[in-house]
Scaffold this motif. Structure first.
Motif, PDB file in Angstrom:
ATOM      1  N   VAL A   1      10.606   1.051  18.359  1.00  0.00           N
ATOM      2  CA  VAL A   1      10.702   1.994  17.245  1.00  0.00           C
ATOM      3  C   VAL A   1       9.272   2.358  16.829  1.00  0.00           C
ATOM      4  CG1 VAL A   1      11.554   2.416  14.916  1.00  0.00           C
ATOM      5  CG2 VAL A   1      12.880   0.977  16.489  1.00  0.00           C
ATOM      6  N   PRO A   2       8.774   3.520  17.237  1.00  0.00           N
ATOM      7  CA  PRO A   2       7.396   3.903  16.906  1.00  0.00           C
ATOM      8  C   PRO A   2       7.200   4.109  15.404  1.00  0.00           C
ATOM      9  CG  PRO A   2       8.274   5.237  18.701  1.00  0.00           C
ATOM     10  CD  PRO A   2       9.435   4.498  18.100  1.00  0.00           C
ATOM     11  N   ASN A   3       5.955   4.054  14.993  1.00  0.00           N
ATOM     12  CA  ASN A   3       5.585   4.276  13.609  1.00  0.00           C
ATOM     13  C   ASN A   3       5.499   5.787  13.330  1.00  0.00           C
ATOM     14  OD1 ASN A   3       4.511   4.299  11.050  1.00  0.00           O
ATOM     15  ND2 ASN A   3       2.725   3.046  11.526  1.00  0.00           N
ATOM     16  N   MET A   4       6.342   6.281  12.426  1.00  0.00           N
ATOM     17  CA  MET A   4       6.388   7.708  12.086  1.00  0.00           C
ATOM     18  C   MET A   4       5.737   8.011  10.744  1.00  0.00           C
ATOM     19  SD  MET A   4      10.297   8.523  13.342  1.00  0.00           S
ATOM     20  CE  MET A   4      10.975   6.990  12.665  1.00  0.00           C
ATOM     21  N   GLU A   5       4.986   7.058  10.212  1.00  0.00           N
ATOM     22  CA  GLU A   5       4.395   7.216   8.881  1.00  0.00           C
ATOM     23  C   GLU A   5       3.664   8.550   8.736  1.00  0.00           C
ATOM     24  OE1 GLU A   5       0.815   5.256   6.163  1.00  0.00           O
ATOM     25  OE2 GLU A   5       1.467   4.263   8.015  1.00  0.00           O
ATOM     26  N   HIS A   6       2.857   8.923   9.727  1.00  0.00           N
ATOM     27  CA  HIS A   6       2.020  10.111   9.592  1.00  0.00           C
ATOM     28  C   HIS A   6       2.796  11.408   9.808  1.00  0.00           C
ATOM     29  CE1 HIS A   6      -1.405   7.536   9.124  1.00  0.00           C
ATOM     30  NE2 HIS A   6      -1.152   6.933  10.265  1.00  0.00           N
ATOM     31  N   GLU A   7       4.072  11.305  10.139  1.00  0.00           N
ATOM     32  CA  GLU A   7       4.917  12.494  10.271  1.00  0.00           C
ATOM     33  C   GLU A   7       5.785  12.739   9.046  1.00  0.00           C
ATOM     34  OE1 GLU A   7       6.615  13.354  14.309  1.00  0.00           O
ATOM     35  OE2 GLU A   7       6.146  11.229  14.624  1.00  0.00           O
ATOM     36  N   LEU A   8       5.807  11.794   8.119  1.00  0.00           N
ATOM     37  CA  LEU A   8       6.695  11.929   6.960  1.00  0.00           C
ATOM     38  C   LEU A   8       6.427  13.220   6.194  1.00  0.00           C
ATOM     39  CD1 LEU A   8       6.682   8.250   5.598  1.00  0.00           C
ATOM     40  CD2 LEU A   8       8.508   9.390   6.885  1.00  0.00           C
ATOM     41  N   LYS A   9       5.181  13.650   6.168  1.00  0.00           N
ATOM     42  CA  LYS A   9       4.831  14.877   5.434  1.00  0.00           C
ATOM     43  C   LYS A   9       5.477  16.116   6.040  1.00  0.00           C
ATOM     44  CE  LYS A   9       0.507  15.596   8.026  1.00  0.00           C
ATOM     45  NZ  LYS A   9       0.750  14.491   8.973  1.00  0.00           N
ATOM     46  N   ASN A  10       5.980  15.990   7.268  1.00  0.00           N
ATOM     47  CA  ASN A  10       6.599  17.136   7.931  1.00  0.00           C
ATOM     48  C   ASN A  10       8.089  17.265   7.635  1.00  0.00           C
ATOM     49  OD1 ASN A  10       4.124  17.723   9.217  1.00  0.00           O
ATOM     50  ND2 ASN A  10       4.593  16.330  10.897  1.00  0.00           N
ATOM     51  N   LEU A  11       8.659  16.300   6.940  1.00  0.00           N
ATOM     52  CA  LEU A  11      10.083  16.389   6.607  1.00  0.00           C
ATOM     53  C   LEU A  11      10.328  17.588   5.697  1.00  0.00           C
ATOM     54  CD1 LEU A  11      10.933  12.639   5.944  1.00  0.00           C
ATOM     55  CD2 LEU A  11      11.803  14.043   7.831  1.00  0.00           C
ATOM     56  N   GLN A  12      11.371  18.332   6.003  1.00  0.00           N
ATOM     57  CA  GLN A  12      11.646  19.558   5.257  1.00  0.00           C
ATOM     58  C   GLN A  12      12.810  19.421   4.284  1.00  0.00           C
ATOM     59  OE1 GLN A  12      12.022  22.889   7.970  1.00  0.00           O
ATOM     60  NE2 GLN A  12      10.277  22.216   9.202  1.00  0.00           N
ATOM     61  N   CYS A  13      13.594  18.370   4.407  1.00  0.00           N
ATOM     62  CA  CYS A  13      14.818  18.254   3.610  1.00  0.00           C
ATOM     63  C   CYS A  13      14.619  17.298   2.432  1.00  0.00           C
ATOM     64  CB  CYS A  13      15.964  17.762   4.485  1.00  0.00           C
ATOM     65  SG  CYS A  13      15.696  16.121   5.184  1.00  0.00           S
ATOM     66  N   PRO A  14      15.496  17.365   1.430  1.00  0.00           N
ATOM     67  CA  PRO A  14      15.464  16.380   0.354  1.00  0.00           C
ATOM     68  C   PRO A  14      15.770  14.981   0.886  1.00  0.00           C
ATOM     69  CG  PRO A  14      16.778  18.303  -0.263  1.00  0.00           C
ATOM     70  CD  PRO A  14      16.507  18.425   1.202  1.00  0.00           C
ATOM     71  N   VAL A  15      15.112  13.973   0.315  1.00  0.00           N
ATOM     72  CA  VAL A  15      15.248  12.589   0.776  1.00  0.00           C
ATOM     73  C   VAL A  15      15.531  11.684  -0.415  1.00  0.00           C
ATOM     74  CG1 VAL A  15      14.136  10.675   1.996  1.00  0.00           C
ATOM     75  CG2 VAL A  15      13.576  13.046   2.623  1.00  0.00           C
TER      76      VAL A  15
END
Length: 279
Positions: free
Chosen positions: A208-222
């Motif tokens: 399971v890779p680390n996606m921390e630096h991609e979180l800013k790219n999420l477009q939907c409500p979380v």
């Protein structure tokens, strides 16, 4: 495949990649769709993780899809693949394509939360909202194994001694929960029976890779739930999600471990329904 006590059998999707996925598809066909993605661990399945949650959404008119991840429950358990996060996402994507749903909210805990994050990043047009419960995929993999619950999991499930239902219950009560009273015998039994059908290849090859630096790219409500007695996921994940997801709310739950959807089911259901309706 033999049925597991108390674990309902739903439908199966034969995927273009050759895998076979089991899922439940409940509620009105024209309802807003919510997809539940369970965590990893011995004996995990969609039903055992979310039995206190998905029926409530069905009662409120949602169409609910509850798959067993590849390698778990009634789904295929191949030994000739590596269980990388991308494979889990591929199987969920192809399952939902076979079912014929195009837009949905993803509700995932632990590994299921990591799958939900990766899916939302790869398929933003299909992902309307995310509900995450202490998701994986936002740390380096080695960091997870410093957590006391992870160390206990390794000790219990790699020991030469057989894992009995009593030993499984003790592990869940210590590693996943604050209130042992919320764990019924049926859940322990079905997870123990389900564990007998698993193969160790899933855990041995899981990446399971680390996606921390991609979180800013999420477009939907979380919407994020995080138990303050969490023993499986480093609490640094709380601020990573809060600061990097541009449209998020984070709910910190006291007297709560890794299974907020079980330990505080009524609160989880109420807040999830509000989020689904109002964002």
């Amino acid at each position: 495949m033999a049925l597991i006590s108390g674990m309902p059998e739903g439908q199966y999707a034969d995927l273009p990649n050759g895998q076979r996925m089991h899922y439940q598809d409940l509620g009105p066909r024209d309802g807003v769709v919510a997809v539940f993605l369970h965590g990893s661990g011995s004996g995990a399945s969609g039903h055992s993780n979310f039995k206190a949650n998905y029926p409530v959404l069905v009662e409120q008119g949602y169409r609910v899809i509850v798959p067993d991840l590849l390698g778990y429950g009634y789904s295929a358990k191949p030994t000739d693949v590596d269980y990388h996060l991308d494979l889990f996402v591929e199987c969920i994507k192809q399952t939902l394509d076979v079912i014929g749903v195009e837009n949905f909210t993803l509700i995932g805990n632990s590994l299921g939360g990591a799958i939900a994050l990766r899916f939302a990043l790869d398929y933003p047009a299909q992902t309307e909202k995310l509900v995450l419960m202490a998701p994986g995929g936002i740390e380096e993999q080695a960091n997870y194994f410093t957590m006391p619950g992870m160390q206990m999991m390794k000790e219990v499930f790699t020991s030469a001694d057989p894992v009995t239902p009593a030993k499984m219950r003790s592990f869940f009560e210590t590693a996943f929960l604050v209130d042992p009273g919320c764990l019924d015998e049926q859940t322990v039994q079905e997870r123990w029976e389900s564990m007998q059908t698993q193969n160790p290849h899933v855990v041995k090859t899981m990446v399971v890779p680390n996606m921390e630096h991609e979180l800013k790219n999420l477009q939907c409500p979380v919407l994020v739930f995080w138990g303050m007695n969490e023993n499986m996921m480093p609490e640094t994940g709380i601020m990573k999600l809060a600061k990097n997801c541009s449209n998020s709310r984070v709910i910190l739950v006291s007297e709560c471990g890794h299974w907020v959807m079980m330990e505080h089911a009524a609160m989880f259901n109420r807040m999830t329904l509000d989020f689904l309706a109002n964002g």
